[in-house]
Scaffold this active site. Sequence first.
Site, mmCIF file in Angstrom:
data_model
loop_
_atom_site.group_PDB
_atom_site.id
_atom_site.type_symbol
_atom_site.label_atom_id
_atom_site.label_comp_id
_atom_site.label_asym_id
_atom_site.label_seq_id
_atom_site.Cartn_x
_atom_site.Cartn_y
_atom_site.Cartn_z
ATOM 1 N N GLY A 15 0.828 -1.205 0.000
ATOM 2 C CA GLY A 15 0.000 0.000 0.000
ATOM 3 C C GLY A 15 0.858 1.247 0.000
ATOM 4 O O GLY A 15 2.081 1.175 0.181
ATOM 5 N N LEU A 16 0.194 2.374 -0.176
ATOM 6 C CA LEU A 16 0.903 3.659 -0.153
ATOM 7 C C LEU A 16 0.711 4.305 1.211
ATOM 8 O O LEU A 16 -0.425 4.540 1.630
ATOM 9 C CB LEU A 16 0.336 4.588 -1.237
ATOM 10 C CG LEU A 16 0.903 6.016 -1.211
ATOM 11 C CD1 LEU A 16 2.381 6.021 -1.603
ATOM 12 C CD2 LEU A 16 0.101 6.935 -2.113
ATOM 13 N N ASP A 42 -3.092 4.062 2.597
ATOM 14 C CA ASP A 42 -3.196 4.121 4.051
ATOM 15 C C ASP A 42 -3.233 5.586 4.508
ATOM 16 O O ASP A 42 -2.318 6.356 4.208
ATOM 17 C CB ASP A 42 -1.994 3.419 4.693
ATOM 18 C CG ASP A 42 -2.137 3.402 6.203
ATOM 19 O OD1 ASP A 42 -2.837 2.506 6.707
ATOM 20 O OD2 ASP A 42 -1.584 4.294 6.879
ATOM 21 N N TYR A 47 -2.880 12.716 10.074
ATOM 22 C CA TYR A 47 -1.879 13.105 9.070
ATOM 23 C C TYR A 47 -2.230 14.465 8.440
ATOM 24 O O TYR A 47 -1.419 15.056 7.736
ATOM 25 C CB TYR A 47 -1.730 12.037 7.968
ATOM 26 C CG TYR A 47 -1.354 10.659 8.471
ATOM 27 C CD1 TYR A 47 -0.800 10.462 9.731
ATOM 28 C CD2 TYR A 47 -1.550 9.530 7.670
ATOM 29 C CE1 TYR A 47 -0.473 9.197 10.186
ATOM 30 C CE2 TYR A 47 -1.213 8.261 8.119
ATOM 31 C CZ TYR A 47 -0.695 8.104 9.373
ATOM 32 O OH TYR A 47 -0.382 6.836 9.818
ATOM 33 N N LYS A 76 -7.761 6.066 10.231
ATOM 34 C CA LYS A 76 -7.579 5.788 11.667
ATOM 35 C C LYS A 76 -8.266 6.834 12.542
ATOM 36 O O LYS A 76 -8.213 8.029 12.239
ATOM 37 C CB LYS A 76 -6.081 5.743 11.998
ATOM 38 C CG LYS A 76 -5.305 4.845 11.056
ATOM 39 C CD LYS A 76 -3.844 4.703 11.386
ATOM 40 C CE LYS A 76 -3.113 4.041 10.230
ATOM 41 N NZ LYS A 76 -2.612 4.964 9.210
ATOM 42 N N HIS A 109 -6.135 4.314 16.335
ATOM 43 C CA HIS A 109 -4.751 4.653 15.999
ATOM 44 C C HIS A 109 -3.749 4.294 17.100
ATOM 45 O O HIS A 109 -2.655 3.795 16.825
ATOM 46 C CB HIS A 109 -4.673 6.155 15.662
ATOM 47 C CG HIS A 109 -3.554 6.504 14.750
ATOM 48 N ND1 HIS A 109 -3.621 7.529 13.848
ATOM 49 C CD2 HIS A 109 -2.318 5.986 14.583
ATOM 50 C CE1 HIS A 109 -2.487 7.611 13.178
ATOM 51 N NE2 HIS A 109 -1.682 6.690 13.611
#
Length: 314
Positions: A15-16, A42, A47, A76, A109
């Site tokens: 995945g990225l 992901d 983020y 998450k 998370h």
Amino acid sequence: MKTIQIGKDKMPLLGLGTWKSEPGIVEKAVETAIKIGYRHIDCAAIYQNEKEVGKGINKCIDEGIVRREELWVTSKLWNDSHKPEHVQGALEKTLHDLGLDYLDLYLMHWPIAFKHGTTFPNSNSGFIPIDEIPLEVTWNKMYEMKEKGLTRHIGVSNFSVSKLKHLIQNGPKPEMDQVEMHVYLQQPELVSFCKENDIAMTAYSPLGSMDRPEDRKKADEPIPLKNEVVLKIAEELNATPAQVLLAWQIERGLAVIPKSTNEGRLKENFESQNLSLSESHLDQLRKVDKNKRIIDGEIFVREGNSYTLTSIWG
Ligand code: A2P
């Protein structure tokens, strides 16, 4: 593309990763990655780039490069939304930002709780002791999100064997544990426990996350991309060190989410799926383990609050 079965669905093993991808460039990186062939992205609310990630995804869907059902999108729940009354709102905000109707996988998370609205606490008053919102309370609400169809699967991140056992005893089994995993942190007991209990795993920071903020790095930190055994195997196979590190995780049946915003490295990482490692390579890499965390949780430990490294990882 190699996949792992999660319930009735197949999750692509490669995945990225989007942690540390600047909002201004991640849209293009996601678009480039999907054009290269990535089908697993992901993400996480913390983020702070889900809107831009979502633009990249939706551009590809709109242009007919990919259909939504061909993609696996993970996000998450941030630490400030562990209270049951905040879980659905947090998930809906992520869906809104990503411009999607559902997630493929939603993870808790961290086993750490903050006051609602706190990105990162400035003082101890921003933390909530975990016994005030036991993990299983949040977890059972996560399950409700799955039942409502807002996410197809649910799991956790940064959970130890004992915390996984605790959840299993008090609610549905997590389908995923996403943890830091690289040659210097191989976590054999956690991997065995997850295999025995049919819990899939995803390796984050597989390349050592050297683009972390400087104040989160330690001077003596070992760098997976510079490990001598990795370099030797790469030379032998005419591959790059990153490809060896990624192929090793895939060979072990773990999903892996290298972050890149660079087209050449996105391609290089994607091609790691074509690399085969021998038993001897796996054996040599096994011996490199130092049980060394780089995302060690120290940022959550403050004098006078209830979180310690033992309480986080134990
Ligand atoms: P960049 O985004 O410029 O490609 P991790 O996935 O462990 O968090 O590591 C991400 C870091 O590794 C980023 O600095 C990223 O830089 C870099 N990186 C990603 N792919 C490669 C690669 N194939 N070779 C070397 N460095 C890489």
